[in-house]
Design a protein around this motif. Structure first.
Motif, PDB file in Angstrom:
ATOM      1  N   ARG A 116       8.463  35.464 119.401  1.00  0.00           N
ATOM      2  CA  ARG A 116       9.783  35.998 119.079  1.00  0.00           C
ATOM      3  C   ARG A 116       9.885  37.477 119.451  1.00  0.00           C
ATOM      4  NH1 ARG A 116      12.715  38.763 115.622  1.00  0.00           N
ATOM      5  NH2 ARG A 116      10.884  39.476 114.445  1.00  0.00           N
ATOM      6  N   LEU A 117       8.762  38.182 119.342  1.00  0.00           N
ATOM      7  CA  LEU A 117       8.734  39.604 119.636  1.00  0.00           C
ATOM      8  C   LEU A 117       8.547  39.908 121.120  1.00  0.00           C
ATOM      9  CD1 LEU A 117       6.502  40.677 116.616  1.00  0.00           C
ATOM     10  CD2 LEU A 117       8.919  41.263 116.929  1.00  0.00           C
ATOM     11  N   GLY A 118       8.324  38.865 121.943  1.00  0.00           N
ATOM     12  CA  GLY A 118       8.276  39.085 123.388  1.00  0.00           C
ATOM     13  C   GLY A 118       7.042  38.604 124.106  1.00  0.00           C
ATOM     14  N   ALA A 119       6.021  38.104 123.392  1.00  0.00           N
ATOM     15  CA  ALA A 119       4.811  37.633 124.058  1.00  0.00           C
ATOM     16  C   ALA A 119       5.094  36.353 124.839  1.00  0.00           C
ATOM     17  CB  ALA A 119       3.700  37.389 123.038  1.00  0.00           C
ATOM     18  N   ARG A 120       4.525  36.273 126.043  1.00  0.00           N
ATOM     19  CA  ARG A 120       4.687  35.085 126.877  1.00  0.00           C
ATOM     20  C   ARG A 120       3.363  34.757 127.554  1.00  0.00           C
ATOM     21  NH1 ARG A 120       8.570  35.444 124.279  1.00  0.00           N
ATOM     22  NH2 ARG A 120      10.783  35.241 124.878  1.00  0.00           N
ATOM     23  N   LEU A 121       3.081  33.453 127.673  1.00  0.00           N
ATOM     24  CA  LEU A 121       1.933  32.971 128.431  1.00  0.00           C
ATOM     25  C   LEU A 121       2.384  32.634 129.841  1.00  0.00           C
ATOM     26  CD1 LEU A 121      -0.977  32.503 127.168  1.00  0.00           C
ATOM     27  CD2 LEU A 121       0.861  32.728 125.490  1.00  0.00           C
ATOM     28  N   ASP A 122       1.427  32.534 130.770  1.00  0.00           N
ATOM     29  CA  ASP A 122       1.774  32.081 132.114  1.00  0.00           C
ATOM     30  C   ASP A 122       2.168  30.608 132.070  1.00  0.00           C
ATOM     31  OD1 ASP A 122      -0.577  30.508 132.137  1.00  0.00           O
ATOM     32  OD2 ASP A 122      -1.753  32.119 133.031  1.00  0.00           O
ATOM     33  N   ASP A 123       2.651  30.091 133.192  1.00  0.00           N
ATOM     34  CA  ASP A 123       3.183  28.732 133.223  1.00  0.00           C
ATOM     35  C   ASP A 123       2.139  27.676 132.877  1.00  0.00           C
ATOM     36  OD1 ASP A 123       5.644  29.725 133.917  1.00  0.00           O
ATOM     37  OD2 ASP A 123       5.418  29.332 136.063  1.00  0.00           O
ATOM     38  N   GLU A 124       0.849  27.989 133.089  1.00  0.00           N
ATOM     39  CA  GLU A 124      -0.217  27.043 132.780  1.00  0.00           C
ATOM     40  C   GLU A 124      -0.715  27.163 131.341  1.00  0.00           C
ATOM     41  OE1 GLU A 124      -2.885  26.506 136.632  1.00  0.00           O
ATOM     42  OE2 GLU A 124      -2.526  28.624 136.187  1.00  0.00           O
ATOM     43  N   GLY A 125      -0.242  28.196 130.618  1.00  0.00           N
ATOM     44  CA  GLY A 125      -0.697  28.415 129.257  1.00  0.00           C
ATOM     45  C   GLY A 125      -2.112  28.926 129.158  1.00  0.00           C
ATOM     46  N   GLY A 161      -3.133  32.298 130.312  1.00  0.00           N
ATOM     47  CA  GLY A 161      -3.288  33.744 130.291  1.00  0.00           C
ATOM     48  C   GLY A 161      -2.033  34.416 129.765  1.00  0.00           C
ATOM     49  N   LEU A 162      -2.200  35.587 129.150  1.00  0.00           N
ATOM     50  CA  LEU A 162      -1.069  36.347 128.636  1.00  0.00           C
ATOM     51  C   LEU A 162      -0.330  36.972 129.807  1.00  0.00           C
ATOM     52  CD1 LEU A 162       0.247  37.295 125.940  1.00  0.00           C
ATOM     53  CD2 LEU A 162      -1.136  39.379 126.161  1.00  0.00           C
ATOM     54  N   ALA A 163       0.936  36.598 129.972  1.00  0.00           N
ATOM     55  CA  ALA A 163       1.745  37.128 131.070  1.00  0.00           C
ATOM     56  C   ALA A 163       2.461  38.403 130.665  1.00  0.00           C
ATOM     57  CB  ALA A 163       2.757  36.078 131.530  1.00  0.00           C
ATOM     58  N   SER A 164       2.912  38.491 129.427  1.00  0.00           N
ATOM     59  CA  SER A 164       3.535  39.714 128.913  1.00  0.00           C
ATOM     60  C   SER A 164       3.257  39.808 127.428  1.00  0.00           C
ATOM     61  CB  SER A 164       5.047  39.721 129.182  1.00  0.00           C
ATOM     62  OG  SER A 164       5.677  38.618 128.565  1.00  0.00           O
ATOM     63  N   PHE A 219     -15.191  29.081 125.170  1.00  0.00           N
ATOM     64  CA  PHE A 219     -14.643  29.299 123.836  1.00  0.00           C
ATOM     65  C   PHE A 219     -13.802  30.571 123.884  1.00  0.00           C
ATOM     66  CE2 PHE A 219     -15.197  31.367 119.633  1.00  0.00           C
ATOM     67  CZ  PHE A 219     -14.779  30.359 118.779  1.00  0.00           C
ATOM     68  N   ALA A 220     -12.479  30.434 123.805  1.00  0.00           N
ATOM     69  CA  ALA A 220     -11.615  31.609 123.936  1.00  0.00           C
ATOM     70  C   ALA A 220     -10.212  31.284 123.456  1.00  0.00           C
ATOM     71  CB  ALA A 220     -11.558  32.094 125.381  1.00  0.00           C
ATOM     72  N   THR A 221      -9.432  32.340 123.220  1.00  0.00           N
ATOM     73  CA  THR A 221      -8.014  32.194 122.915  1.00  0.00           C
ATOM     74  C   THR A 221      -7.257  33.215 123.750  1.00  0.00           C
ATOM     75  OG1 THR A 221      -6.374  32.051 121.129  1.00  0.00           O
ATOM     76  CG2 THR A 221      -8.114  33.709 120.878  1.00  0.00           C
ATOM     77  N   PRO A 222      -6.664  32.806 124.856  1.00  0.00           N
ATOM     78  CA  PRO A 222      -6.108  33.761 125.825  1.00  0.00           C
ATOM     79  C   PRO A 222      -5.075  34.722 125.273  1.00  0.00           C
ATOM     80  CG  PRO A 222      -6.335  31.602 126.837  1.00  0.00           C
ATOM     81  CD  PRO A 222      -6.643  31.420 125.387  1.00  0.00           C
ATOM     82  N   ILE A 223      -4.260  34.289 124.305  1.00  0.00           N
ATOM     83  CA  ILE A 223      -3.201  35.171 123.836  1.00  0.00           C
ATOM     84  C   ILE A 223      -3.755  36.416 123.149  1.00  0.00           C
ATOM     85  CG2 ILE A 223      -2.879  34.109 121.548  1.00  0.00           C
ATOM     86  CD1 ILE A 223       0.162  34.457 122.003  1.00  0.00           C
ATOM     87  N   GLY A 224      -4.976  36.330 122.597  1.00  0.00           N
ATOM     88  CA  GLY A 224      -5.548  37.463 121.881  1.00  0.00           C
ATOM     89  C   GLY A 224      -6.502  38.317 122.695  1.00  0.00           C
ATOM     90  N   LEU A 225      -6.670  38.030 123.981  1.00  0.00           N
ATOM     91  CA  LEU A 225      -7.602  38.812 124.801  1.00  0.00           C
ATOM     92  C   LEU A 225      -7.014  40.191 125.079  1.00  0.00           C
ATOM     93  CD1 LEU A 225     -10.149  39.132 126.544  1.00  0.00           C
ATOM     94  CD2 LEU A 225      -8.880  38.038 128.423  1.00  0.00           C
ATOM     95  N   GLU A 226      -7.719  41.217 124.643  1.00  0.00           N
ATOM     96  CA  GLU A 226      -7.298  42.583 124.954  1.00  0.00           C
ATOM     97  C   GLU A 226      -7.818  43.004 126.327  1.00  0.00           C
ATOM     98  OE1 GLU A 226      -8.387  45.088 121.669  1.00  0.00           O
ATOM     99  OE2 GLU A 226      -6.847  44.205 120.347  1.00  0.00           O
ATOM    100  N   ARG A 227      -9.116  42.850 126.536  1.00  0.00           N
ATOM    101  CA  ARG A 227      -9.670  43.159 127.852  1.00  0.00           C
ATOM    102  C   ARG A 227     -11.132  42.752 127.907  1.00  0.00           C
ATOM    103  NH1 ARG A 227     -12.494  48.137 128.109  1.00  0.00           N
ATOM    104  NH2 ARG A 227     -11.892  48.396 130.280  1.00  0.00           N
ATOM    105  N   TYR A 228     -11.626  42.542 129.111  1.00  0.00           N
ATOM    106  CA  TYR A 228     -13.057  42.439 129.367  1.00  0.00           C
ATOM    107  C   TYR A 228     -13.549  43.777 129.904  1.00  0.00           C
ATOM    108  CZ  TYR A 228     -12.899  37.357 128.831  1.00  0.00           C
ATOM    109  OH  TYR A 228     -12.764  36.091 128.325  1.00  0.00           O
ATOM    110  N   ALA A 229     -14.769  44.124 129.560  1.00  0.00           N
ATOM    111  CA  ALA A 229     -15.341  45.384 130.037  1.00  0.00           C
ATOM    112  C   ALA A 229     -15.297  45.433 131.562  1.00  0.00           C
ATOM    113  CB  ALA A 229     -16.785  45.527 129.541  1.00  0.00           C
TER     114      ALA A 229
END
Length: 360
Positions: free
Chosen positions: A217-226, A228-231, A275-285
């Motif tokens: 609702r606040l603006g987060a969007r995944l890519d079309d495949e679900g 990766g975080l697109a925005s 094992f991951a949750t793409p919406i919560g990924l901030e960054r990889y080193a």
């Protein structure tokens, strides 16, 4: 000690090669001091790679030992489906029983029940921990059901077991499942080495410390495949309380078990999984946020291709248990048809192992 020679104890019956499950179940019965046959759970494989369907079993009347057998099947197969459950119980009784069934995992934590988001309004009042209502119809217990409009979103719920119960389904509603082990095995050797070397940080930094539905609702969007975080969510979209929760990283327990490499080993089966949750990924080193999301999407894509995915079409009374330590799953685009599901996430005590770690 338990061994394969223990006769007439709790057993699980399934596909060829599942004898180890019978041994595990026999151990459960022996630890309870039982010396006769107390539980037989018959199941059949959903797919060759994962999943089990338990026929003619009623969670409402299962003994503790029978529930332990179901969990033994769950650990081995990753996903367990039971149909036509709780027909004789009211809503409150059904959800109390669902909680008891989820809590039968042998390594469930005493503090296991908790919401994903702070002050989650989807948690039904008067029930243990947080039993979340999901859907678009009123919850008779007084929760505000979460309606997730984000569409396709692959993820794991965290280090633990999820139970979903379909209380009301009018029209088609689906959830997708894929094997974390298959997802890892589908990578090339070079991709496996790269994935194992990654050091990631997960949290609300690119979104908000809110539910996935609220982040959308606040603006987060995944890519079309679900994958990766697109925005993400701009801080200007947050009110003062939301901004404070985000800056304070107020629900660290929600994210900490994802930190590090997406390659892990299951603490019981020792399978190597993604094992991951793409919406919560901030960054990889070594990568910025958008590049990190693209990298994770590239790693998850082979294991979530259609031929590796099971699509569960919900029916009223369905209960689905899945082990997040070895399964990925995805929401699907929201259906306008009336539906109400309940979700329990039960944290487990044994931590996921690093891919290079030896079992304790």
């Amino acid at each position: 000690a338990c061994s394969g020679k223990v006769p007439k104890l709790a057993t699980s019956r399934g596909m060829a090669g599942s004898a180890a499950l019978g041994v595990a179940a026999a151990c459960v019965a022996l630890l309870y001091g039982m010396t006769r046959e107390v539980a037989t759970i018959e199941w059949r494989p959903l797919r060759r790679e994962f999943g089990a369907i338990v026929d003619s079993a009623d969670l409402a009347t299962m003994s503790r030992v029978e529930l332990e057998v179901v969990h033994a099947v769950l650990v081995e197969r990753g996903l367990v489906i039971l149909r036509r459950q709780f027909s004789s119980l009211n809503a409150t009784e059904s959800l109390h029983r669902l909680y008891e069934a989820a809590a039968a995992a042998d390594d469930a934590r005493p503090d296991a029940m908790a919401s994903f988001a702070v002050a989650d309004p989807s948690c039904a009042p008067g029930l243990p921990g947080c039993v979340r209502a999901l859907g678009n119809v009123a919850d008779p217990l007084g929760a505000i059901p979460e309606l997730n409009r984000i569409g396709l979103e692959w993820h794991t719920d965290g280090q633990g077991i999820t139970a979903l119960y379909a209380a009301k389904i009018d029209g088609p509603r689906t959830t997708l499942f894929a094997s974390g082990r298959e997802a890892h095995d589908a990578l090339s050797p070079a991709q496996q080495r790269l994935a194992a070397s990654l050091e990631g940080r997960f949290g609300p930094g690119r979104i908000a410390e809110e539910s996935v539905a609220e982040c959308h609702r606040l603006g987060a969007r995944l890519d079309d495949e679900g994958l990766g975080l697109a925005s993400g969510v701009d801080d200007d979209a947050l009110d003062a309380a939301q901004l404070e929760r985000k800056k304070a990283d107020a629900n660290r327990r929600r994210w900490a078990h994802y930190d590090g490499s997406p390659v892990r080993r299951h603490p019981k089966t020792l399978e190597t999984v993604l094992f991951a949750t793409p919406i919560g990924l901030e960054r990889y080193a070594g990568y910025d946020g958008p590049a990190s999301s693209r990298l994770l999407a590239d790693l998850l894509r082979p294991g979530t291709r259609p031929h590796r995915v099971y699509e569960h079409l919900w029916q009223p009374g369905d209960v689905v248990f899945f082990d997040n330590r070895k399964m990925l799953h995805a929401t699907t685009p929201c259906s306008p048809d009336p539906h109400l599901l309940y979700q329990i996430f039960m944290r487990t005590a044994d931590p996921m192992l690093r891919a290079t770690a030896l079992p304790p």
